[in-house]
Write a protein that holds these residues in place. Structure first.
Motif, PDB file in Angstrom:
ATOM      1  N   HIS A   1      50.552  44.377  42.356  1.00 56.01           N
ATOM      2  CA  HIS A   1      49.580  43.270  43.677  1.00 56.01           C
ATOM      3  C   HIS A   1      48.353  43.584  43.724  1.00 56.01           C
ATOM      4  O   HIS A   1      47.728  42.325  44.132  1.00 56.01           O
ATOM      5  CB  HIS A   1      50.215  43.769  45.241  1.00 56.01           C
ATOM      6  N   ALA A   2      47.717  44.740  43.835  1.00 54.79           N
ATOM      7  CA  ALA A   2      45.863  44.640  43.424  1.00 54.79           C
ATOM      8  C   ALA A   2      45.090  44.135  42.766  1.00 54.79           C
ATOM      9  O   ALA A   2      44.637  43.226  43.663  1.00 54.79           O
ATOM     10  CB  ALA A   2      46.033  46.139  43.671  1.00 54.79           C
ATOM     11  N   ALA A   3      46.153  43.996  41.594  1.00 53.72           N
ATOM     12  CA  ALA A   3      45.485  43.185  40.390  1.00 53.72           C
ATOM     13  C   ALA A   3      45.478  41.963  40.945  1.00 53.72           C
ATOM     14  O   ALA A   3      44.507  41.691  40.558  1.00 53.72           O
ATOM     15  CB  ALA A   3      45.797  44.047  39.394  1.00 53.72           C
ATOM     16  N   ALA A   4      46.521  40.957  41.256  1.00 54.49           N
ATOM     17  CA  ALA A   4      46.721  40.177  41.230  1.00 54.49           C
ATOM     18  C   ALA A   4      45.666  39.402  42.981  1.00 54.49           C
ATOM     19  O   ALA A   4      45.803  38.179  42.444  1.00 54.49           O
ATOM     20  CB  ALA A   4      48.023  39.573  41.216  1.00 54.49           C
ATOM     21  N   ALA A   5      45.794  40.209  43.493  1.00 54.36           N
ATOM     22  CA  ALA A   5      44.869  40.041  44.811  1.00 54.36           C
ATOM     23  C   ALA A   5      43.308  39.962  44.519  1.00 54.36           C
ATOM     24  O   ALA A   5      42.477  39.211  45.194  1.00 54.36           O
ATOM     25  CB  ALA A   5      44.520  40.965  45.993  1.00 54.36           C
ATOM     26  N   GLY A   6      43.008  41.100  43.542  1.00 56.59           N
ATOM     27  CA  GLY A   6      41.614  40.578  43.298  1.00 56.59           C
ATOM     28  C   GLY A   6      41.055  41.908  43.878  1.00 56.59           C
ATOM     29  O   GLY A   6      39.323  42.451  43.828  1.00 56.59           O
ATOM     30  N   ALA A   7      42.205  43.170  43.724  1.00 51.21           N
ATOM     31  CA  ALA A   7      40.813  44.203  44.469  1.00 51.21           C
ATOM     32  C   ALA A   7      40.024  44.689  42.885  1.00 51.21           C
ATOM     33  O   ALA A   7      40.803  44.816  41.526  1.00 51.21           O
ATOM     34  CB  ALA A   7      42.438  45.440  44.190  1.00 51.21           C
ATOM     35  N   ASP A   8      39.093  45.621  42.583  1.00 52.24           N
ATOM     36  CA  ASP A   8      38.740  46.599  41.870  1.00 52.24           C
ATOM     37  C   ASP A   8      39.210  47.617  41.469  1.00 52.24           C
ATOM     38  O   ASP A   8      39.125  47.920  40.353  1.00 52.24           O
ATOM     39  CB  ASP A   8      37.188  46.819  42.190  1.00 52.24           C
ATOM     40  N   GLY A   9      39.896  48.668  42.410  1.00 53.95           N
ATOM     41  CA  GLY A   9      40.403  49.644  41.588  1.00 53.95           C
ATOM     42  C   GLY A   9      41.935  50.346  43.107  1.00 53.95           C
ATOM     43  O   GLY A   9      41.514  49.202  43.585  1.00 53.95           O
ATOM     44  N   ILE A  10      42.902  51.064  41.921  1.00 53.14           N
ATOM     45  CA  ILE A  10      43.468  51.570  43.027  1.00 53.14           C
ATOM     46  C   ILE A  10      43.351  53.150  43.251  1.00 53.14           C
ATOM     47  O   ILE A  10      42.617  53.457  42.633  1.00 53.14           O
ATOM     48  CB  ILE A  10      45.281  51.338  42.070  1.00 53.14           C
TER      49      ILE A  10
END
Length: 300
Positions: A95-104
């Motif tokens: 989800h973080a990737a789909a939402a546009g976050a820069d990193g996890i």
């Protein structure tokens, strides 16, 4: 996707009501304020943000709100996806990737052995395709050698160290592979950590004193040891009071003092009452005002 290179990230709080329910509108206000500060970005749903105590849908919504606010100000978003199960962590990573976050970023899985933890970090990095930052906490079971080996995994760009042992953090800095980042997560020794080579800081006091926190980092990174330690000494004076009176109650009392939403820790965390607030402000009010004022001229 913005490249993560270090600097100061605010581990934003996740406002809640008395039942612990996440409050998206209050979080949006928190994010707008954080994105205006003289920092490099935000760290969402970490320890201070109580991600592990939130529902998955609340965490996803927090990530989405954070990305929207950060993008408007050109700030980066590092999202903590650590969970009590690998299945939940993988869902949050995707989800973080789909939402546009820069990193996890993620704490270790509970009770996992070193080999299992390496496999876990490799899996979440692959699931998101994002820059991945390990999160070393005091109860982490990985020995130093295993932590350094895990930093070699594909997609892993660095580590946040919140160890109570400053020498352990120094050993991480000395032994980490070339090009890997180290974010200091222990506010009480931010200045010495940066002077010794830390690439940035992610600490809870950046929420309420972002200018002072960023000032410590920037002075230390520039070699201004006297300036860095002068600010660090003032912050640590507040930390001493907080640990003596109660860390969580003090933190929420400061939010109240600053006119912000003051419920950010979920039950059974202790709450400040009127008597506590009066004692705290009588003891530390001028210091809170001093630290709050630091860097105000840099707010955008």
């Amino acid at each position: 996707m913005k490249k993560i290179t270090g600097g100061v990230l605010i581990p934003v709080c996740s406002p809640c009501d008395e039942t612990g329910r996440f409050l998206p509108d209050e979080f949006a206000k928190t994010m707008e304020d954080a994105a205006r500060q003289p920092v490099d970005g935000v760290y969402v749903c970490g320890g201070t943000g109580e991600g592990l105590l939130m529902r998955l849908e609340e965490r996803k919504l927090a990530c989405e709100i954070a990305v929207a606010a950060a993008r408007r100000r050109g700030k980066l978003v590092l999202t903590h996806i650590g969970a009590y199960s690998e299945r939940d962590a993988l869902e949050l990573a995707e989800h973080a990737a789909a939402a546009g976050a820069d990193g996890i970023s993620t704490v270790p899985l509970p009770d996992a052995e070193p080999a299992g933890l390496r496999a876990y970090y490799e899996a979440v990095a692959a699931a998101s395709g994002l820059q991945t930052v390990l999160y070393y906490v005091p109860d982490c079971r990985l020995p130093l050698s295993e932590v350094l080996e895990t930093l070699e995994l594909p997609g892993v760009i660095g580590i946040k160290s919140s160890s109570n042992d400053f020498f352990f953090t120094m050993q991480l800095m000395a032994g980490k592979p070339e090009g890997k980042l180290l974010f200091n997560g222990k506010d009480e020794y931010l200045a010495p950590a940066v002077i010794q080579g830390a690439d940035g800081g992610i600490g809870m006091w950046a929420n309420v004193f972002p200018g002072a926190y960023a000032g410590i980092y920037r002075r230390a990174a520039a070699g201004d040891c006297a300036g860095a330690f002068a600010l660090q000494t003032r912050l640590n004076a507040l930390c001493c009071i907080a640990f003596r009176l109660g860390l969580l109650e003090t933190f929420e009392a400061i939010l109240h003092f600053q006119g912000r939403w003051d419920r950010v820790f979920r039950s059974p965390a202790p709450r400040f009452d009127r008597g506590f607030y009066e004692r705290f402000t009588a003891l530390a009010g001028p210091l809170v005002e001093e630290l709050t004022a630091c860097g105000k001229e840099e707010t955008i």
